[in-house]
Design a protein around this motif. Structure first.
Motif, PDB file in Angstrom:
ATOM      1  N   MET A  79      15.211  28.908  17.481  1.00 44.81           N
ATOM      2  CA  MET A  79      15.773  27.854  16.673  1.00 44.81           C
ATOM      3  C   MET A  79      16.588  26.892  17.532  1.00 44.81           C
ATOM      4  N   LEU A  80      17.398  27.424  18.440  1.00 48.33           N
ATOM      5  CA  LEU A  80      18.224  26.580  19.292  1.00 48.33           C
ATOM      6  C   LEU A  80      17.359  25.791  20.268  1.00 48.33           C
ATOM      7  N   ALA A  81      16.329  26.434  20.826  1.00 51.37           N
ATOM      8  CA  ALA A  81      15.449  25.754  21.777  1.00 51.37           C
ATOM      9  C   ALA A  81      14.722  24.599  21.111  1.00 51.37           C
ATOM     10  N   GLU A  82      14.292  24.795  19.858  1.00 50.92           N
ATOM     11  CA  GLU A  82      13.595  23.731  19.149  1.00 50.92           C
ATOM     12  C   GLU A  82      14.520  22.548  18.898  1.00 50.92           C
ATOM     13  N   THR A  83      15.759  22.830  18.567  1.00 53.81           N
ATOM     14  CA  THR A  83      16.736  21.767  18.325  1.00 53.81           C
ATOM     15  C   THR A  83      17.011  20.980  19.601  1.00 53.81           C
ATOM     16  N   ILE A  84      17.176  21.700  20.716  1.00 56.57           N
ATOM     17  CA  ILE A  84      17.442  21.041  21.994  1.00 56.57           C
ATOM     18  C   ILE A  84      16.252  20.178  22.401  1.00 56.57           C
ATOM     19  N   CYS A  85      15.047  20.708  22.271  1.00 57.72           N
ATOM     20  CA  CYS A  85      13.851  19.944  22.642  1.00 57.72           C
ATOM     21  C   CYS A  85      13.697  18.702  21.766  1.00 57.72           C
ATOM     22  N   SER A  86      13.986  18.836  20.493  1.00 56.85           N
ATOM     23  CA  SER A  86      13.908  17.681  19.591  1.00 56.85           C
ATOM     24  C   SER A  86      14.937  16.628  19.970  1.00 56.85           C
ATOM     25  N   ALA A  87      16.139  17.058  20.323  1.00 56.28           N
ATOM     26  CA  ALA A  87      17.186  16.118  20.720  1.00 56.28           C
ATOM     27  C   ALA A  87      16.824  15.410  22.019  1.00 56.28           C
ATOM     28  N   VAL A  88      16.262  16.151  22.966  1.00 58.26           N
ATOM     29  CA  VAL A  88      15.845  15.544  24.234  1.00 58.26           C
ATOM     30  C   VAL A  88      14.749  14.518  23.984  1.00 58.26           C
ATOM     31  N   SER A  89      13.808  14.833  23.112  1.00 54.05           N
ATOM     32  CA  SER A  89      12.743  13.898  22.793  1.00 54.05           C
ATOM     33  C   SER A  89      13.288  12.646  22.116  1.00 54.05           C
ATOM     34  N   ALA A  90      14.207  12.826  21.174  1.00 55.57           N
ATOM     35  CA  ALA A  90      14.796  11.675  20.478  1.00 55.57           C
ATOM     36  C   ALA A  90      15.557  10.784  21.457  1.00 55.57           C
ATOM     37  N   TYR A 149       6.987  11.030  28.805  1.00 52.25           N
ATOM     38  CA  TYR A 149       7.799  12.174  29.218  1.00 52.25           C
ATOM     39  C   TYR A 149       8.646  12.701  28.066  1.00 52.25           C
ATOM     40  N   ALA A 150       9.135  11.806  27.229  1.00 58.03           N
ATOM     41  CA  ALA A 150      10.003  12.210  26.130  1.00 58.03           C
ATOM     42  C   ALA A 150       9.240  13.000  25.070  1.00 58.03           C
ATOM     43  N   LEU A 151       7.965  12.756  24.937  1.00 60.06           N
ATOM     44  CA  LEU A 151       7.187  13.459  23.909  1.00 60.06           C
ATOM     45  C   LEU A 151       6.752  14.860  24.342  1.00 60.06           C
ATOM     46  N   VAL A 152       6.876  15.175  25.620  1.00 62.52           N
ATOM     47  CA  VAL A 152       6.456  16.498  26.106  1.00 62.52           C
ATOM     48  C   VAL A 152       7.253  17.631  25.458  1.00 62.52           C
ATOM     49  N   PRO A 153       8.584  17.600  25.427  1.00 68.20           N
ATOM     50  CA  PRO A 153       9.303  18.713  24.777  1.00 68.20           C
ATOM     51  C   PRO A 153       8.960  18.869  23.300  1.00 68.20           C
ATOM     52  N   LEU A 154       8.767  17.752  22.620  1.00 63.24           N
ATOM     53  CA  LEU A 154       8.409  17.824  21.209  1.00 63.24           C
ATOM     54  C   LEU A 154       7.028  18.471  21.038  1.00 63.24           C
ATOM     55  N   GLY A 155       6.102  18.111  21.903  1.00 60.18           N
ATOM     56  CA  GLY A 155       4.774  18.727  21.850  1.00 60.18           C
ATOM     57  C   GLY A 155       4.822  20.215  22.150  1.00 60.18           C
ATOM     58  N   LEU A 156       5.676  20.617  23.097  1.00 66.78           N
ATOM     59  CA  LEU A 156       5.811  22.035  23.413  1.00 66.78           C
ATOM     60  C   LEU A 156       6.364  22.811  22.221  1.00 66.78           C
ATOM     61  N   VAL A 157       7.306  22.218  21.511  1.00 65.28           N
ATOM     62  CA  VAL A 157       7.846  22.877  20.325  1.00 65.28           C
ATOM     63  C   VAL A 157       6.768  23.004  19.266  1.00 65.28           C
TER      64      VAL A 157
END
Length: 144
Positions: A1-12, A36-44
């Motif tokens: 849950m925390l990792a998904e939130t962090i990845c979403s914040a980094v993408s935003a 590059y910004a969409l990569v963490p969101l895609g990983l989630v």
């Protein structure tokens, strides 16, 4: 849950930086930043973050990585030894093949340079001067 939130914040945040960059009319850079910004969101979204978290805390996974590392070390070590020996064929077979081809053991290849033929010989100053005179002639030919 925390990792998904962090990845979403980094993408935003990355998409915000891309928008500012596009506002400054640097569209290629903005596109690259957005990619590059969409990569963490895609990983989630693909579940790779959850898989990575499960792998990071699994002792079996770490032992597996250790086994893979040992395998890689063995592979590269045997390749290095094989290259140092000069190929996969044993020495006796290489010598036999060289003898059949008419080469003498320890002979120098026909295309070898002069310094490799006699390791004890040194170049004289006259050889160096001759080399430079050739270079000077080439430079004069080209008007340099």
């Amino acid at each position: 849950m925390l990792a998904e939130t962090i990845c979403s914040a980094v993408s935003a945040a990355g998409l915000g930086i891309a928008a500012i960059t596009a506002y400054r009319r640097r569209f290629l850079a903005a596109g690259r930043i957005a990619a590059y910004a969409l990569v963490p969101l895609g990983l989630v979204m693909t579940g790779a973050v959850q898989w990575l978290a499960d792998t990071a805390f699994s002792p079996v996974a770490w032992v597996g990585f250790g086994v893979l590392g040992a395998s890689w070390l063995l592979f590269t070590g045997t390749r290095a030894v094989e290259r140092r020996r000069g190929g996969g064929a044993p020495r006796k077979e290489r010598r036999k093949a060289a003898a059949e081809a008419g080469a003498q053991p320890g002979a120098v290849a026909p295309g070898a340079s002069a310094p490799s033929l006699d390791a004890g010989s040194r170049r004289t100053k006259q050889d160096a001067v001759d080399d430079f005179s050739d270079i000077e002639a080439i430079l004069k030919k080209h008007g340099i």
